[in-house]
Each structure stands twice: as structure tokens, then as C-alpha cells.
Design an enzyme around this catalytic site. Sequence first.
Site, PDB file in Angstrom:
ATOM      1  N   TYR A 113       0.828  -1.208   0.000  1.00 41.14           N
ATOM      2  CA  TYR A 113       0.000   0.000   0.000  1.00 41.14           C
ATOM      3  C   TYR A 113       0.866   1.263   0.000  1.00 41.14           C
ATOM      4  O   TYR A 113       0.631   2.206  -0.758  1.00 41.14           O
ATOM      5  CB  TYR A 113      -0.904  -0.048   1.227  1.00 41.14           C
ATOM      6  CG  TYR A 113      -1.832   1.128   1.426  1.00 41.14           C
ATOM      7  CD1 TYR A 113      -2.997   1.235   0.690  1.00 41.14           C
ATOM      8  CD2 TYR A 113      -1.552   2.099   2.380  1.00 41.14           C
ATOM      9  CE1 TYR A 113      -3.867   2.299   0.891  1.00 41.14           C
ATOM     10  CE2 TYR A 113      -2.414   3.165   2.591  1.00 41.14           C
ATOM     11  CZ  TYR A 113      -3.570   3.261   1.839  1.00 41.14           C
ATOM     12  OH  TYR A 113      -4.428   4.312   2.044  1.00 41.14           O
ATOM     13  N   LYS A 133       1.011   4.130  -2.897  1.00 41.19           N
ATOM     14  CA  LYS A 133       0.630   5.508  -2.587  1.00 41.19           C
ATOM     15  C   LYS A 133       1.782   6.484  -2.833  1.00 41.19           C
ATOM     16  O   LYS A 133       1.555   7.642  -3.202  1.00 41.19           O
ATOM     17  CB  LYS A 133       0.145   5.593  -1.142  1.00 41.19           C
ATOM     18  CG  LYS A 133      -1.207   4.929  -0.904  1.00 41.19           C
ATOM     19  CD  LYS A 133      -2.290   5.521  -1.783  1.00 41.19           C
ATOM     20  CE  LYS A 133      -3.686   5.073  -1.365  1.00 41.19           C
ATOM     21  NZ  LYS A 133      -4.736   5.626  -2.252  1.00 41.19           N
TER      22      LYS A 133
END
Length: 310
Positions: free
Chosen positions: A177, A181
Site C-alpha cells: 500500500y 501511494k
Amino acid sequence: MTGTGTGTGICAGRVVVVTGAGRGLGRAHALAFAAEGAQVVVNDLGAGPDGAGASAGPAQCVVEEIAAAGGEAVAHGGDIVTAGGAASLVTTAVETFGRLDTLVNNAGFVRDRMLVNLDEDDWDAVVRVHLKGHFLPLKYAAAYWRAQAKAGREVAARVVNTSSGAGLLGSVGQGNYSAAKAGIVGLTLVAAQELGPYGVQVNAIAPAARTRMTEQTFAETMAAPGADGEFDAMAPENVSPLVVWLGSAASAGVTGRVFEAEAGRITVMEGWRPGATADKGARWTPAEAGGAAARLLAESATPGRVYGAR
């Protein structure tokens, strides 16, 4: 059908696409844009918190909420990590409302694991939905706006990408993640430079709010207040006003920036900048390089906090 928007507000006359808009932050953004007069394409695959499954229900529910409040919206259930699904976002906006002005990239899910336990499939799935799921809608929206600009039409387009504190400063247990991001920030900076000549502004937010991705992992932090009337700091609706402003013509001149949005706080995030420097004017030996690095680190600030999922 074509239209010019409904009601008044800073987005009256604008057509806005929001991905992942069936729940959480995306839903809050879609409702907030509609409240400011925009016509909204509500995209959501209807998947579970880990990306599994699909349902048309969440997107259609948001469309019905917007209609009940007097706004205009259409549901889009396409998979935005496929070329066909992403391209049809633009097609749906243009065929339904006659144009596209703003793209909000928001869709995503998490599959958290410590690195040594992180499966390749979980890495690929999370990077795919977050990073590719930003790239493809941006690509097709950008092609539409470039064509409009080349045809001599005035373009005042906006893109709002969704990064995270995890991508800016890291988050234990979220290597997939956090990497995705962080990649979104890089994509934002490149797109802002490439698309500026066509009248397109591209910015990113790093939100903190109560969503399906955070309310279980960070249950105590994300809990709603118990007392009536108490400010709900983690309500996703707190993030949407900034997103709406960035997606409106009122944000003219703001591009290539990253904002952290949490509760009642907005912060301009400042990325990598040159810090302390040493220059020998010739090649270092390893020992010399190590000594120089140690001295520079002693002069430098300690890195910021490590984030949880945002």
C-alpha cells in the site's frame, strides 16, 4: 442527455468523475460535489475491503442519494484497472452530461501483511488497484482534455489523486500500500507538468478518515464520538471540502501539490528537498563517504512519524 449542472455552488456546470465512490471517502466526495452543483459519475466496482467480489449496489445507492437531494448523477460499474473500464469513465461522462471537467481518483483496497509474510499476489493486487487504478483513468481523461485543447476549446480541467500518509512517510505492515501511494505522488508530479499546457491541473491529497480500510485496523483512533454534537474528527466528509475546491475552477493556479487532510486540518506537504551537502570535488573512498554521511546526518532533521493506514 447533456446538461450544465444543477443548482448553484463552486462546481455548478462541471461534470465530475469519482472512482471508488460507493462508500467511504469516495461517497462523501460524490455527495459534496453534487451539493456544489456538479453532475457526477459515480464509479464503484462494489468489491469487498480486500478487492474481492463485485456489486452494482453501492454506486447506485449514491446516485439515488444525489437524486433525492435534487442533484444529477449516473452510476458506472466498470473496472478502472482495465483499459476498457477506464476509457468508459470518460465515455459515460460525455455521453450522459456532455463533457468532463474533473477526475477524482479514489478507488482502492488493502491487504496488509508484514513484508516477510506478504504474498506476491497481494503485492500485485494492491499496487494494481491503487497505482494502475490512478494511471488508466488519468490517461483517458488526459487524452480527452488534450483533444479539447487542440480543437481550440478552453479547458479548465482538474484531477485530484488520492495518496496517503503511508505513501509519504511509510507504514509498518503496509509495504504494498505504501509503495503504491508513494507512486501516486510521483505520477501526480509528472502529470501536473505534462498536462499543464492543455489546461489541466493535477494535485493529490493524503487523507485520514474512517473508511472500511481504517475502521478495523485503527478502530480506537477511527471510532465515531459517543456524545451527540461532538465533532466527528474522522468522518470522511471532513476531507471532501478540500477535494471539491481542488476539483473546481476556483483552484486556478494550484497544481503539482500534495495536501494532507484530516479532521479540521489541512496541511501542505513538502516533499523531498536537498538537505545538508558535502562535496569533495573528487571521488570519495568508502571510509570518507561514510564519514561525510555521518556528519551530514548529524546536521539533518530526524525523519517524521511513521503512519498507519490512511
